[in-house]
Design an enzyme around this catalytic site. Structure first.
Site, PDB file in Angstrom:
ATOM      1  N   GLU B 401       0.814  -1.064   0.035  1.00 20.74           N
ATOM      2  CA  GLU B 401      -0.128  -0.216  -0.165  1.00 20.74           C
ATOM      3  C   GLU B 401       0.860   1.264  -0.039  1.00 20.74           C
ATOM      4  O   GLU B 401       0.316   2.461   0.531  1.00 20.74           O
ATOM      5  CB  GLU B 401      -1.036  -0.135   1.034  1.00 20.74           C
ATOM      6  CG  GLU B 401      -2.310  -0.985   0.865  1.00 20.74           C
ATOM      7  CD  GLU B 401      -3.521  -0.708   1.835  1.00 20.74           C
ATOM      8  OE1 GLU B 401      -3.633   0.365   1.870  1.00 20.74           O
ATOM      9  OE2 GLU B 401      -3.934  -1.628   2.027  1.00 20.74           O
ATOM     10  N   SER B 404       7.621   2.692   1.935  1.00 16.15           N
ATOM     11  CA  SER B 404       8.206   4.034   2.565  1.00 16.15           C
ATOM     12  C   SER B 404       8.767   4.834   1.619  1.00 16.15           C
ATOM     13  O   SER B 404       8.445   6.205   2.099  1.00 16.15           O
ATOM     14  CB  SER B 404       9.151   3.379   3.613  1.00 16.15           C
ATOM     15  OG  SER B 404       8.556   2.424   4.451  1.00 16.15           O
TER      16      SER B 404
END
Lengths: 257, 423
Positions: B401, B404
């Site tokens: 999703e 980073s």
């Protein structure tokens, strides 16, 4: 016949999973900042009331708790499980420290009379004091029959058939309504409050009262002198034979020579 | 004379400012702002009760089986059904549509508590709520909601979200799966990769290119029921962590779906995906928080019991420093997550905050899990204790999703934009 009205007594106690610590001055246990929740046996009582309501035997459930402001959390949980209304009998923290089963029994009896209930359901004992007195005292004060340590409840015409867990095994008794029941561990498995019910609980009424409103005097009749940790368990000893065991018991004066 | 004038002017200015202030306060959604700030300190009663329910559920139903589910790579069928019965698979779907009707703060709290019990279950819950139900709620027609939303609320069916492909993850605009419109059907061709709930889901939100010339503005979203002719599943990935979830390829070979399975308008796909992922980030942040908290709890519990040099290791500064660092990381990530959720609930822009939350929480999860193993020493390395599972579960939260790296780009671009620089 219209449904039975039920009063459920819910006590806010230190959570069963918490490690209890005695206060350094030995006047009691540490409660500040410690996680509290509803007495597990009272949760079972709420669950039983809700199940009876789902079977259309019970028409209304009133949850009651005596204690400081935080007791309202316990009442909200009861309503989220399915209780219709709640009454919080507020007692300030200092007085609450000395509140005894007889006081609570007097309060709950008066509430039961005022609310015109047909059944009082409560846990068999609270896990903090393990008194196992309140239910029985309520029955005596109201002069109602009692069925304690219930592990199964069935409704027959105008009566309740209750299976009790007693020292000797299992006992089945019948009690006529109105009656007082205290719940034992195996009566049921309390449900999780579903999210929709948590939402509904917000709108259910919670009324605040005091012991004075019910004409109950909460002056303590007992005084706690000291609270201590139980003694540290001593190690046992392994013995080689039955003869050795008998000899040791005889030496300790536990069996006649 | 001058003094009197100054005094009079002062009084006039004062009353002018006062009126300004009062009118400003009337304009400001005061109650909401006050509620938002105090929510960060003390959760509202409903949310506190919800947190308790989810925590009890996680401790009783998930913690005892999480290790076994992980070992066997077993989908938590029973537990997902129970989550459905509690209303946890449709937390922010309005009551009018059959959902639970709570806000995103409640959702974040629920996902955290569930993930603390079992990270895989938390992931399954998050995918159904944020990635599957959310776009359908926002962009679906009444008929689509009837078919693809209603049966997916109570755990009977769960959904999945298919955006990534073998050739593109972060570069979502480069989707090569195509959808062609014939007389009354869409024909899908291509492969989707890394699809969580790939095996157990009964439907998927799929993104495919309808007009390659428009680049990312030529991507559209589709609702694909499963099973469907032309759709096959790849093998289940053998993952490092969250092993109770199934992750696989969705392979479309001339897969035809009815025309009314288009979600939203043609070309809207990229926008739908980005909006969905924005909110999904809060769900994953919450999942990472659960793992981070579970790791911290495990380390603290162990440190108070394990004896070394004559005392519990909790007395050693080396351990205390680790515990303090873990606590700060999880609590700060939690506040970022709650803030992002509350901004979303207030219908304000929350993209930057959601990215910050996901970044902070996922890095807190890996840090905490790593530290927890260190606190447990040898015991942290074996499956007898959950620390090694938290370590493996935590790692994916920095990747899916939105990696980073992507989160950092989103945050930076928002920071510059807010200061007026359009890079």
């Amino acid at each position: 016949m219209s449904g039975i009205r039920v009063l459920v007594g819910c006590k806010r106690v230190i959570d069963y999973a918490v490690k209890i610590r005695v206060k350094p001055d030995k006047s009691g246990v540490v409660t500040d900042g410690v996680k509290h929740s509803m007495n597990p046996f009272d949760e079972i009582a709420v669950e039983e009331a809700v199940r009876l309501k789902e079977k259309k035997i019970v028409s209304e459930i009133v949850a009651v708790s005596c204690g400081p402001t935080q007791c309202q959390e316990v009442l909200r949980t009861a309503m989220a499980m399915g209780a219709d209304r709640a009454i919080h009998v507020e007692v300030d923290p200092a007085t609450y420290d000395h509140l005894q089963p007889l006081h609570v029994a007097k309060i709950l009896s008066k509430v039961a009379q005022e609310e015109k209930v047909d059944l009082v359901l409560t846990g068999k004992q609270a896990i903090d004091d393990d008194a196992n007195q309140t239910g029985q005292m309520i029955a005596a004060l109201l002069d109602w029959p009692q069925a304690t340590f219930a592990s199964k409840v069935e409704k027959t015409n105008g009566e309740l058939k209750v299976l009790r867990e007693i020292d000797g095994g299992l006992e089945t008794i019948k009690v006529r309504l109105p009656a007082v029941l205290t719940t034992d561990l195996r009566l049921n498995q309390p449900r999780y409050a579903t999210l929709p019910n948590i939402m509904k609980a917000k709108k259910k009424p919670l009324v605040k009262k005091t012991p004075a409103d019910y004409g109950v005097d909460v002056t303590p009749r007992q005084k706690v002198l000291k609270v201590e940790d139980p003694p540290v368990r001593q190690a046992g000893a392994k013995l080689a034979s039955v003869e050795e065991l008998v000899a040791k018991l005889r030496d300790a004066g536990l069996i006649p020579t | 004379m001058a003094a009197a004038t100054a005094g009079a002017l002062g009084r006039i200015r004062h009353s002018f400012l006062r009126r300004q202030l009062l009118s400003f306060r009337r304009q400001l959604p005061c109650t909401q702002a006050q509620r938002s700030v105090s929510s960060l300190i003390d959760l509202p009663e409903t949310h506190a009760l919800l947190r308790k329910t989810c925590r009890d559920f996680a401790e009783n139903e998930l913690m005892p089986v999480a290790g076994q589910l992980d070992k066997e790579h077993k989908f938590p069928q029973e537990q997902v059904k129970k989550l459905g019965e509690l209303g946890l698979l449709c937390v922010d779907v309005p009551e009018s549509e059959g959902g639970t009707g709570l806000d995103y703060l409640a959702y974040a709290i629920a996902v955290e508590e569930i993930s603390r019990g079992c990270a895989s279950t938390g992931c399954i819950m998050s995918v159904n709520n944020s990635l599957y139900l959310s776009p359908i709620m926002k962009f679906g027609t009444k008929e689509q909601k009837e078919r693809f939303l209603k049966p997916f609320l109570n755990g009977d069916s769960i959904g999945c979200f298919a955006l990534s492909e073998p050739g593109n993850g972060s570069d979502a605009g480069a989707a090569t799966t195509t959808a062609q419109l014939t007389s009354d059907k869409w024909i899908l061709n291509g492969t989707k990769a890394w699809i969580t709930n790939g095996y157990e889901s009964a439907a998927a939100v799929v993104f495919a290119t309808t007009d390659k010339k428009q680049k990312h503005k030529g991507i559209s979203a589709f609702l694909v029921p499963k099973p469907t002719d032309g759709l096959s599943l790849g093998k289940k990935e053998d993952k490092l962590g969250i092993r109770a979830t199934s992750t696989c390829y969705l392979i479309f070979e001339d897969c035809s779906i009815p025309q009314d399975c288009l979600l939203g308008q043609p070309g809207m796909g990229f926008k739908i995906a980005m909006q969905t992922l924005d909110a999904g980030r809060i769900g994953i942040a919450a999942q990472a928080l659960g793992i981070a908290q579970a790791s911290l709890d495990c380390a603290v519990e162990y440190a108070t019991k394990r004896q070394s040099f004559g005392s519990p290791i909790a007395k050693l500064q080396a351990i205390q420093i680790k515990v303090a660092d873990m606590q700060v990381r999880v609590e700060s990530a939690r506040l970022l997550t709650w803030k992002a959720a509350m901004l979303k609930d207030a219908r304000r822009s929350f993209t930057k905050e959601a990215a910050m939350a996901k970044l902070a929480a996922s890095e807190a999860a890996t840090f905490n899990a790593h530290s927890a193993i260190q606190v447990l020493g040898g015991m942290g390395y074996v499956t007898d204790m959950p620390a090694e599972r938290h370590y493996r579960d935590a790692r994916i939260t920095e990747i899916y999703e939105g990696t980073s790296e992507i989160q950092r780009i989103v945050i930076a671009s928002n920071v510059f934009k807010e200061l007026g620089h359009n890079l």
